[in-house]
Design a protein around this motif. Structure first.
Motif, PDB file in Angstrom:
ATOM      1  N   LEU A   1       0.850  -1.181   0.000  1.00 22.15           N
ATOM      2  CA  LEU A   1       0.000   0.000   0.000  1.00 22.15           C
ATOM      3  C   LEU A   1       0.890   1.237   0.000  1.00 22.15           C
ATOM      4  CD1 LEU A   1      -2.907   1.109   0.231  1.00 22.15           C
ATOM      5  CD2 LEU A   1      -2.608   1.059   2.724  1.00 22.15           C
ATOM      6  N   VAL A   2       0.810   2.030  -1.050  1.00 24.96           N
ATOM      7  CA  VAL A   2       1.625   3.238  -1.166  1.00 24.96           C
ATOM      8  C   VAL A   2       0.847   4.408  -0.580  1.00 24.96           C
ATOM      9  CG1 VAL A   2       2.791   4.818  -2.745  1.00 24.96           C
ATOM     10  CG2 VAL A   2       2.769   2.358  -3.222  1.00 24.96           C
ATOM     11  N   ILE A   3       1.369   5.002   0.488  1.00 24.05           N
ATOM     12  CA  ILE A   3       0.713   6.138   1.140  1.00 24.05           C
ATOM     13  C   ILE A   3       1.295   7.452   0.643  1.00 24.05           C
ATOM     14  CG2 ILE A   3       0.205   7.247   3.344  1.00 24.05           C
ATOM     15  CD1 ILE A   3      -1.220   4.606   2.949  1.00 24.05           C
ATOM     16  N   LEU A   4       2.613   7.575   0.654  1.00 29.20           N
ATOM     17  CA  LEU A   4       3.293   8.762   0.145  1.00 29.20           C
ATOM     18  C   LEU A   4       4.231   8.339  -0.973  1.00 29.20           C
ATOM     19  CD1 LEU A   4       4.154  10.530   3.544  1.00 29.20           C
ATOM     20  CD2 LEU A   4       2.211  10.997   2.028  1.00 29.20           C
ATOM     21  N   ASN A   5       4.252   9.111  -2.035  1.00 35.21           N
ATOM     22  CA  ASN A   5       5.018   8.720  -3.212  1.00 35.21           C
ATOM     23  C   ASN A   5       5.757   9.930  -3.783  1.00 35.21           C
ATOM     24  OD1 ASN A   5       5.990   7.154  -5.317  1.00 35.21           O
ATOM     25  ND2 ASN A   5       4.135   7.388  -6.556  1.00 35.21           N
ATOM     26  N   GLY A   6       6.888  10.254  -3.163  1.00 39.44           N
ATOM     27  CA  GLY A   6       7.674  11.400  -3.605  1.00 39.44           C
ATOM     28  C   GLY A   6       7.111  12.729  -3.135  1.00 39.44           C
ATOM     29  N   ALA A   7       6.486  12.736  -1.968  1.00 48.54           N
ATOM     30  CA  ALA A   7       5.826  13.943  -1.463  1.00 48.54           C
ATOM     31  C   ALA A   7       6.835  15.039  -1.128  1.00 48.54           C
ATOM     32  CB  ALA A   7       5.007  13.609  -0.217  1.00 48.54           C
ATOM     33  N   LYS A   8       6.452  16.288  -1.440  1.00 45.19           N
ATOM     34  CA  LYS A   8       7.260  17.459  -1.109  1.00 45.19           C
ATOM     35  C   LYS A   8       6.377  18.479  -0.399  1.00 45.19           C
ATOM     36  CE  LYS A   8      10.430  17.143  -5.065  1.00 45.19           C
ATOM     37  NZ  LYS A   8      10.998  17.884  -6.221  1.00 45.19           N
ATOM     38  N   LEU A   9       6.939  19.094   0.654  1.00 44.98           N
ATOM     39  CA  LEU A   9       6.195  20.111   1.388  1.00 44.98           C
ATOM     40  C   LEU A   9       7.170  20.941   2.204  1.00 44.98           C
ATOM     41  CD1 LEU A   9       3.477  21.340   2.395  1.00 44.98           C
ATOM     42  CD2 LEU A   9       3.573  19.642   4.252  1.00 44.98           C
ATOM     43  N   ALA A  10       7.000  22.272   2.158  1.00 47.00           N
ATOM     44  CA  ALA A  10       7.795  23.181   2.978  1.00 47.00           C
ATOM     45  C   ALA A  10       6.877  23.954   3.903  1.00 47.00           C
ATOM     46  CB  ALA A  10       8.588  24.145   2.099  1.00 47.00           C
ATOM     47  N   LEU A  11       7.297  24.109   5.149  1.00 48.87           N
ATOM     48  CA  LEU A  11       6.555  24.881   6.145  1.00 48.87           C
ATOM     49  C   LEU A  11       7.466  25.979   6.671  1.00 48.87           C
ATOM     50  CD1 LEU A  11       5.057  21.857   8.098  1.00 48.87           C
ATOM     51  CD2 LEU A  11       3.887  23.232   6.375  1.00 48.87           C
ATOM     52  N   TRP A  12       6.930  27.201   6.709  1.00 48.87           N
ATOM     53  CA  TRP A  12       7.734  28.364   7.069  1.00 48.87           C
ATOM     54  C   TRP A  12       7.333  28.927   8.422  1.00 48.87           C
ATOM     55  CZ3 TRP A  12      11.491  29.715   3.496  1.00 48.87           C
ATOM     56  CH2 TRP A  12      11.390  29.097   2.242  1.00 48.87           C
ATOM     57  N   ALA A  13       8.252  29.620   9.069  1.00 52.92           N
ATOM     58  CA  ALA A  13       7.996  30.226  10.371  1.00 52.92           C
ATOM     59  C   ALA A  13       6.805  31.168  10.292  1.00 52.92           C
ATOM     60  CB  ALA A  13       9.236  30.986  10.842  1.00 52.92           C
ATOM     61  N   GLY A  14       5.908  31.064  11.264  1.00 52.32           N
ATOM     62  CA  GLY A  14       4.763  31.952  11.333  1.00 52.32           C
ATOM     63  C   GLY A  14       3.656  31.638  10.356  1.00 52.32           C
ATOM     64  N   GLN A  15       3.727  30.496   9.687  1.00 52.11           N
ATOM     65  CA  GLN A  15       2.748  30.141   8.657  1.00 52.11           C
ATOM     66  C   GLN A  15       1.843  29.016   9.137  1.00 52.11           C
ATOM     67  OE1 GLN A  15       3.917  28.016   4.902  1.00 52.11           O
ATOM     68  NE2 GLN A  15       3.467  30.005   3.993  1.00 52.11           N
ATOM     69  N   SER A  16       0.538  29.179   8.922  1.00 55.78           N
ATOM     70  CA  SER A  16      -0.424  28.127   9.251  1.00 55.78           C
ATOM     71  C   SER A  16      -0.858  27.442   7.969  1.00 55.78           C
ATOM     72  CB  SER A  16      -1.640  28.722   9.973  1.00 55.78           C
ATOM     73  OG  SER A  16      -2.284  29.692   9.172  1.00 55.78           O
ATOM     74  N   VAL A  17      -0.792  26.117   7.957  1.00 54.17           N
ATOM     75  CA  VAL A  17      -1.102  25.326   6.761  1.00 54.17           C
ATOM     76  C   VAL A  17      -2.121  24.252   7.131  1.00 54.17           C
ATOM     77  CG1 VAL A  17      -0.181  23.876   4.916  1.00 54.17           C
ATOM     78  CG2 VAL A  17       1.225  25.720   5.871  1.00 54.17           C
ATOM     79  N   ALA A  18      -3.191  24.187   6.361  1.00 57.14           N
ATOM     80  CA  ALA A  18      -4.218  23.161   6.564  1.00 57.14           C
ATOM     81  C   ALA A  18      -3.966  22.006   5.609  1.00 57.14           C
ATOM     82  CB  ALA A  18      -5.607  23.742   6.323  1.00 57.14           C
ATOM     83  N   LEU A  19      -3.975  20.796   6.140  1.00 54.56           N
ATOM     84  CA  LEU A  19      -3.861  19.578   5.335  1.00 54.56           C
ATOM     85  C   LEU A  19      -5.232  18.933   5.288  1.00 54.56           C
ATOM     86  CD1 LEU A  19      -2.291  17.326   3.871  1.00 54.56           C
ATOM     87  CD2 LEU A  19      -1.680  16.408   6.127  1.00 54.56           C
ATOM     88  N   VAL A  20      -5.885  19.043   4.155  1.00 52.48           N
ATOM     89  CA  VAL A  20      -7.247  18.525   4.011  1.00 52.48           C
ATOM     90  C   VAL A  20      -7.242  17.406   2.972  1.00 52.48           C
ATOM     91  CG1 VAL A  20      -8.424  20.615   4.757  1.00 52.48           C
ATOM     92  CG2 VAL A  20      -7.766  20.399   2.374  1.00 52.48           C
TER      93      VAL A  20
END
Length: 238
Positions: free
Chosen positions: A33-52
């Motif tokens: 079962l492949v859940i993540l396949n080459g995923a990329k993500l950057a999170l920056w200081a002071g930033q709110s990010v929703a994962l939906v």
């Protein structure tokens, strides 16, 4: 927006967390079962990010890998620009203590301890004195509107109050990154609004980077960025 662009406090040269080419697979009987396949993500200081994303898409897996609770099968997780794949388990544990905070759908407070003692706990584990830990715990709880509830045990607190204590505990060691997995999922809409407000208040006050996995599109719409998981990839929404 690309994974290396920043907004709302994302003027830092290096993201707080950067996932590059992350893969995660699980054996399911004879198949994989492949859940993540080459995923990329950057999170920056002071930033709110929703994962939906739908249930089963891999939101919790992504949070656990980004928070150094799981190892990816391939790819790299960078924390403040430093690769973490070659770190020992002890080094990863130390990074989680100092730089990473977690808030879960269930508050996971220790029932035999007061709100103050629950928030003191991670600080004591880190090595702070009891007096310093107590002072900081009281400051955070007061900031979150719980000044009059610090001596109460979890059973004596409402669901929203318990979750705010869990938030206070997660930020007690002043982490660089805060991960929240459906933090309002067990709360009624009014209480969820208060808890979400507390999270956003902390992001603005401390410039912590925050990634929240949520099904609540109303709350997601009020965050700086929205991302989803599709075919094992992280995609920007909007």
């Amino acid at each position: 927006m690309s994974e290396t662009e920043g907004t709302a406090g994302g003027d830092e040269e290096v993201p707080v967390v950067y996932l590059h080419g992350v893969c995660r697979r699980y054996k399911q009987g004879e198949s994989e079962l492949v859940i993540l396949n080459g995923a990329k993500l950057a999170l920056w200081a002071g930033q709110s990010v929703a994962l939906v994303a739908p249930s089963g898409a891999g939101k919790s897996t992504l949070l656990h890998i980004a928070g150094l609770l799981e190892h990816p099968d391939e790819g790299e997780v960078y924390l403040m620009g430093t690769a973490t794949s070659a770190l020992s388990d002890l080094q990863r544990t130390m990074l989680r203590r100092t730089d990473v905070g977690f808030v879960y759908q269930s508050h996971r407070l220790l029932p035999e301890f007061s709100a103050l003692e629950n928030v003191m706990m991670p600080q004591l584990v880190r090595g702070l004195s009891r007096s310093d830990a107590s002072r900081r715990a009281e400051e955070i709880l007061s900031y979150l509107g719980l000044k009059d509830r610090i001596t109460h045990r979890p059973a004596e607190l409402s669901g929203g109050e318990q979750q705010r204590v869990a938030i206070a505990r997660a930020v007690a060691n002043a982490p660089r990154i805060l991960f929240a997995d459906e933090p309002t999922g067990n709360l009624d809409p009014h209480t969820a609004e208060h808890v979400f407000g507390a999270l956003m208040q902390l992001v603005r006050a401390t410039r912590v980077a925050m990634l929240i996995a949520t099904h609540n599109m109303d709350l997601a719409a009020r965050m700086d960025r929205r991302v989803t998981l599709r075919d094992g990839q992280v995609l920007e929404l909007d």
